[in-house]
Design an enzyme around this catalytic site. Structure first.
Site, mmCIF file in Angstrom:
data_model
loop_
_atom_site.group_PDB
_atom_site.id
_atom_site.type_symbol
_atom_site.label_atom_id
_atom_site.label_comp_id
_atom_site.label_asym_id
_atom_site.label_seq_id
_atom_site.Cartn_x
_atom_site.Cartn_y
_atom_site.Cartn_z
ATOM 1 N N HIS A 1 -4.485 -7.365 1.965
ATOM 2 C CA HIS A 1 -4.047 -6.006 2.121
ATOM 3 C C HIS A 1 -3.028 -6.027 3.201
ATOM 4 O O HIS A 1 -2.034 -5.126 3.031
ATOM 5 C CB HIS A 1 -5.007 -5.017 2.219
ATOM 6 C CG HIS A 1 -4.735 -3.572 1.931
ATOM 7 N ND1 HIS A 1 -4.354 -2.935 0.848
ATOM 8 C CD2 HIS A 1 -4.589 -2.602 2.964
ATOM 9 C CE1 HIS A 1 -4.052 -1.790 0.990
ATOM 10 N NE2 HIS A 1 -4.055 -1.660 2.065
ATOM 11 N N TYR B 1 -3.291 11.072 1.240
ATOM 12 C CA TYR B 1 -4.610 11.012 0.204
ATOM 13 C C TYR B 1 -4.685 12.371 -0.507
ATOM 14 O O TYR B 1 -4.681 12.616 -1.666
ATOM 15 C CB TYR B 1 -5.658 10.444 0.800
ATOM 16 C CG TYR B 1 -5.921 8.939 0.940
ATOM 17 C CD1 TYR B 1 -6.394 8.292 -0.002
ATOM 18 C CD2 TYR B 1 -5.571 8.179 2.132
ATOM 19 C CE1 TYR B 1 -6.572 6.935 0.023
ATOM 20 C CE2 TYR B 1 -5.665 7.109 2.230
ATOM 21 C CZ TYR B 1 -5.923 6.057 1.199
ATOM 22 O OH TYR B 1 -6.216 4.796 1.411
ATOM 23 N N ASP C 1 0.922 -1.152 -0.148
ATOM 24 C CA ASP C 1 -0.091 0.051 -0.271
ATOM 25 C C ASP C 1 0.810 1.143 0.204
ATOM 26 O O ASP C 1 1.961 1.194 -0.849
ATOM 27 C CB ASP C 1 -0.869 -0.120 1.118
ATOM 28 C CG ASP C 1 -1.932 1.079 1.313
ATOM 29 O OD1 ASP C 1 -2.681 1.310 0.078
ATOM 30 O OD2 ASP C 1 -2.276 1.571 2.090
#
Length: 382
Positions: A360, A307, A181
């Site tokens: 993940h 983000y 990630d």
């Protein structure tokens, strides 16, 4: 070493306030009769919140965390928290290889703790003592106990901080890097920027190169890109708001621990290799340990910074020429992912594995698998 010992410690006042808020939670009803179809299931959330308020033993979790060696480092003006698990070196064995493990969102250093112990002391866990690592697990900037650096949060910037932590603060001349990630992006940048110090990079979330100008996507690559776009159309609502309006959602999550738990547990369920059963991969105490850390540090909003800054400030990773490895995450986003896409970025891809176990958060979900893969990849690079 410019580091300070650190202990995880949450005051009674913070815990009392947390429990009071949890007991006053107002719950919604499900928008869809299908379990979890519209996000975190309200009944499941109600049970978790009840346990968080009146069953979960934070002090036991705190003691577990403090069984590890924690430090705070000042790295170029940025506060960096990290856990250090020193490699066990029997007499006559080679020195352990330093290794930095980088987590993603909405994860934390907690994800890496089970595998860190296996990597540091393989001789006590059925492995070869010669495969020992000196393990460093930092908290990403803005996550939990780590501060945000001045300026934009980019994976490239974090790679620079990690490099300084490993070589400057900790004095390692050479080290390996692992992550998925966001941590996978940081790991790629470490390999791209510092080939003289980085022995190799190992990823679980495979990379997608945006540079198709020199060589357009193959049919297999395009089929995967189409699959990813279709998956994102259903999954990326969380990302869109965090990329565009992070402060709006952060205000709600900072005020409501139940909301915080709903926001992160939705992704723990969707992205884990759990077959729809969240607690098949994350027992309640571990999940609530992570949630309590986010709550007590007030860091959910700052965890969104990467983000918000992503599209504005990140640039494409240049070719990574150091030895590379991929142990492909078994999650919907990487179904049918072709090896050729990884080879577009990792120009010396030496290890490719698709175990179809562990999603993940693979280091937590399948720590023995990850330890085996890391030992095998780095063994000839020591």
């Amino acid at each position: 070493m410019n580091t300070t010992p650190f202990k995880v410690s949450v005051s009674d006042d913070v815990l009392d306030d947390l429990r009071a808020r949890l007991r006053r939670t107002l719950f919604t009803s499900a928008s869809d009769p299908t379990y979890w179809a519209a996000g975190t299931d309200p009944d499941h959330l109600r049970d978790l919140v009840s346990y968080w308020a009146d069953g979960f033993d934070w002090r036991a979790a705190e003691d577990m965390l403090n069984g590890f060696e924690h430090h705070i480092a000042d790295v170029a003006g940025t506060r960096v928290h990290f856990v250090q698990v020193r490699g066990v070196r029997p007499e006559g064995a080679p020195a352990p290889l330093p290794l930095v493990l980088s987590h993603g969102w909405p994860s934390s250093y907690v994800e890496m703790l089970p595998v860190a112990r296996l990597l540091a002391d393989p001789g006590s866990h059925g492995g070869d003592p010669a495969d020992a690592f000196d393990v460093v697990v930092p908290s990403l900037p803005g996550f939990l106990h780590s501060g945000l650096p001045d300026g934009p949060f980019t994976r490239e910037r974090v790679a620079g901080i990690w490099h300084e932590l490993m070589t400057g603060n900790l004095g390692h001349r050479r080290f390996g890097a692992f992550g998925g990630d966001i941590g996978g992006g940081v790991t790629q940048w470490l390999g791209a920027l510092y080939p003289g110090q980085v022995a190799g990079v190992h990823l679980t979330s495979a990379v997608v190169s945006a540079d198709f100008e020199a060589a357009p996507p193959t049919a297999e690559e395009q089929a995967y890109l189409d699959h990813l776009a279709a998956y994102d159309a259903d999954d990326q609502g969380y990302s869109e708001i965090m990329c565009t309006r992070p402060d709006t959602i952060a205000a709600a999550l900072r005020d409501s621990p139940a909301g915080l738990l709903a926001w992160i547990s939705d992704k723990y369920r969707d992205w884990s290799d759990c077959g729809g059963d969240l607690e098949a991969r994350w027992d309640r105490d571990t999940l609530l340990t992570v949630a309590t850390l986010y709550w007590a540090t007030g860091s959910i909003g700052s965890s969104f910074r990467q983000y918000y800054d992503y599209v504005r400030h990140n640039r494409r990773v240049p070719p990574v020429t150091v030895p590379g490895a991929v142990t492909l995450s078994h999650e919907p986003a990487f179904a049918h992912y072709p090896k050729s896409l990884a080879e577009r970025v990792l120009t010396d891809l030496r290890h490719w594995s698709t175990p179809r176990n562990g999603g993940h958060f693979m280091a937590h979900e399948e720590p023995e698998q990850v330890a085996r893969e890391l030992r095998a990849f780095f063994r000839p690079l020591r």
